[in-house]
Write a protein that holds these residues in place. Structure first.
Motif: not given
Ligand SMILES: Cc1ncc(C[n+]2csc(CCOP(=O)(O)OP(=O)(O)O)c2C)c(N)n1
Ligand code: SF4
Ligand SMILES: [Mg+2]
Lengths: 405, 301
Positions: A100-105, A136-137, A163-166, A236-243
């Protein structure tokens, strides 16, 4: 945004608060599997759907792995998706949490925190969600039922922007099955606060796209000659999104305050700032810590309490700001990273490293498997931590446990 | 009108140059499936050779929308697509789950069974290459008795294949069918029919695999035909409990029902190099019994 003026207080347990919040958020697909102590939440949601009070598809899946698979795929055709689970259910979902996180849902999951086996135990601690911290949540922890209500609504807002699950986490039984007054937001106000879900990708035959394809380590050129990301760039983009999600989380909190009059404009809850001794706790334990702090003050010991609200992204600089005056930090963890220490303790240490704050840190593992935590015990532990400073200011390698060994 | 090679829809939804091996039957089966759906579908694909067929980001060989989903989750992913489309009122799109035998008979059986029991509205197609081919050919619940694989390397598999189609039939589905990639028009007709039916539809497709089964790339179609001629694979469909033999199996039955000996099939594939005479006899008996049962059950002879 216009403020919702009238309050609408009801006596609700935590699961009811989460169910109402999901309904107010106009979720479109719900997939969940019963597990104690989340079960009443699942039942309540199916009740809303069957009674026609909520226009949604309720999928009574056969497992939590499937619950999250339903959510990811439903999200990809454009539906707002919600699920809830606890403990073994969350562990069973592990692969799908990554997916879910990897797919940015922007899926929202209510995690009703419960201990995990073996041996069996249905009572509360936070080992379940802490064990998923690297999926990645975004993780938000609630101290009371009002925060459950408000956090679920905010969670959709945040998830759909970044675009990150919570994951909204709240303590089993202590909150899930305990009634307290909760102000139920007004539907029209929630609709203003939470606009309809705008997906980043919608699977549609008129515009065929292939989602989650095998992706190589390195960037690769597409048929149009454009260089596209490799796996590493996507990570990287997932990490950046969380940051970067901190800003969105705070903005969502500020706007929530504007509409509903309850303030979520910080990453943590602070009770009596600028104390030289700070107790750190997460979830409902932060409330217990305030009681302990009161008792300590009565004895002339000045302590503050830092209640962690957002655990992922971990708000390093916010925590440093909150702990700026601290000489001693006493961290209570309802989880354990076996062979190391409590997870929040590790985070605090890492946040403070290299700053001007040179505090001693003492970590206590408490409340596993529903072990009762009395404010008195938090007081005693804090005093013990203070006394230990006479022997050494060096931080011990491993935590102490408040149990009978 | 029955479809034939002349009037079959010309448009392609699998683009030339996909990454499957030469002689891969799975891409043939998939190609005709997408033709039957006229591309008006959303596909979910778990880890498998079909993932490989779909390509590597950012290039795909498939011109229909698709979500790749974890190995065990195909039935649930299809459910999610259906639930999402329904919640949004999006109509006219068929949801297709396209999974291998490992993803169906083994790791995915739970989510498929759950979805089928809930009667969610999608077509589930299991292409059966009788092993975990994506990971280099290990045994699956569908690997035949006597076949050597990466995890039955010396003795060959000691158990029979799991009859997944029968298991799915037991879910009370409105439509269940078996196909072979060697009979693409039969497959095409069945998918076309399934498309018009509501509820969970299960279609099993036998897809010979040259590198896994150890036969020459040029013999794929022949292998599939031999499987049908020997009765190891029977082509049928069950619509609302009415059982019909179709295509080559129907013709065989009409011509007196005499099957070719299974031995021919086994000696033509390297994977059966250690199969014993007793196993061949056992399998021949098993085939005969099942064939009799099918002839007895068929309502269209
Ligand atoms: C949970 C999990 N376990 C194992 C794997 C490794 N894996 C990927 S594909 C595959 C085999 C697929 O077999 P099948 O479904 O028959 O499809 P085929 O490759 O034969 O087309 C395996 C074992 C995985 N992706 N996920
Ligand atoms: S291994 Fe077999 S099934 Fe897989 S791509 Fe090659 S031929 Fe096709
Ligand atoms: Mg296979």
């Amino acid at each position: 945004m216009a403020t919702q003026k009238k309050s609408n207080i009801h006596i609700l347990d935590g699961n009811q608060a989460a169910a109402i919040a999901a309904k107010l958020s106009r979720v479109q697909v719900i997939a969940a599997y019963p597990i104690t102590p989340q079960t009443p939440l699942t039942e309540q949601l199916s009740q809303y759907v069957e009674a026609g009070e909520l226009q949604a598809e309720y999928v009574a899946v056969e497992s939590e792995h499937s619950a999250m698979a339903v959510c990811t795929s439903a999200s990809l055709v454009g539906a707002r998706a919600f699920t809830a689970t606890s403990s073994h259910g969350l562990a069973y979902m592990h692969e799908m949490l990554h997916w879910a996180a990897g797919a940015r849902l922007p899926i929202v999951l209510a995690c009703v925190n419960r201990a995990i086996g073996a041996p069996w135990n249905v009572l509360n601690d936070q080992q379940d969600s802490i064990a998923q911290r690297d999926t990645g949540w975004i993780q938000i922890y609630c101290r009371n039922n009002q925060e459950i209500m408000d956090s679920v609504i905010q969670a959709f807002r945040i998830a759909e922007i970044v675009h990150v699950p919570v994951m909204v986490c709240y303590d089993g039984y202590i909150l899930s099955h305990t009634e307290m007054p909760v102000d139920i937001p007004d539907q029209a106000a929630v609709d203003r606060y939470l606009p309809a879900y705008q997906p980043h990708t919608v699977l549609d035959p008129s515009n065929p796209k292939n989602y989650n394809l095998v992706t190589l380590a390195n960037p690769r050129v597409g048929v149009d000659g454009k260089l596209c990301h490799g796996y590493m760039e996507l990570r990287y983009l997932l990490q950046e999104a969380l940051q970067n999600s901190r800003e969105t989380i705070l903005q969502a909190g500020r706007e929530f305050n504007e509409v509903f009059g309850r303030d979520y404009s910080d990453m943590f809850w602070e009770d009596r700032e600028d104390a030289e001794i700070t107790i750190v706790a997460m979830g409902s334990l932060a409330m217990e810590a305030i009681v302990a702090a009161d008792m300590l003050r009565e004895e002339g010991i000045r302590v503050g309490v830092l209640g962690l609200r957002v655990f992922r992204p971990f708000p390093k600089s916010d925590v440093v700001r909150a702990l700026r005056k601290s000489k001693l930090i006493v961290v209570f963890d309802k989880n354990i990273s076996y062979g190391s220490e409590g997870a929040t303790c590790s985070e605090i240490k890492s946040a403070l490293y290299g700053t001007y704050i040179n505090a001693s840190i003492r970590n206590f593992i408490v409340g596993l498997g529903g072990r009762d935590i009395k404010a008195r015990e938090l007081v005693d532990a804090t005093k013990k931590a203070i006394a230990s400073l006479k022997e050494t200011v060096i931080n011990p390698d491993y935590p102490e446990w408040i149990c009978q060994i | 009108m029955k479809t034939n090679a002349v009037n079959l829809i010309e448009q392609e939804w699998i683009l030339p140059g996909n990454r499957t091996c030469p002689g891969c039957a799975l891409s043939l089966a998939y190609r005709h499936t997408l033709k039957a759906l006229e591309g008006q579908c959303i596909v979910t694909v778990p880890a498998s050779c079909a993932t490989v067929l779909h390509g590597m980001y950012p290039i795909t060989a498939v011109n229909v929308p698709c979500v790749n989903t974890p190995f065990a989750s195909t039935g649930a992913s299809a459910t999610g697509l259906v639930a999402g489309l329904k919640a949004l009122g999006r109509k006219g799109i068929t949801v297709l789950a396209f999974a291998g035998d490992g993803g169906t008979h083994d790791i995915g059986i739970q989510s498929l069974s759950g979805a089928a029991e809930r009667q969610y509205d999608f077509i589930y197609m299991c292409y059966d290459n009788e092993g975990y081919m994506n990971t280099g050919n290990q045994r699956s619940g569908s690997t035949p008795l006597g076949a050597v694989s990466g995890t039955t390397p010396v003795l060959g598999k000691q158990q029979y294949q799991k009859d997944m189609t029968a298991i799915m039939e037991a879910h009370g589905l409105p439509y269940v069918a078996t196909c072979s990639a060697s009979y693409p028009l039969d497959l095409y007709e069945k998918v076309k029919k399934a498309r018009t039916i509501e509820g969970t539809r299960f279609i099993h497709v036998h897809t010979p695999c040259p590198p896994g089964w150890l036969f020459p790339f040029s013999d794929t179609i022949r292998m599939g035909e031999m499987a049908v001629e020997t009765g190891l694979v029977v082509l049928y469909e069950i619509e609302d409990d009415i059982f019909r033999l179709t295509s080559a199996s129907e013709s065989l039955a009409r011509k007196g029902g005499t099957l070719q000996p299974v031995r021919e099939y086994f000696i033509s594939q390297g994977r059966f190099k250690t199969i014993t005479e007793e196993q061949i006899d056992e399998l021949q008996n098993w085939v005969n019994t099942r064939w009799k049962h099918c002839l007895h059950r068929a309502t269209n002879l």
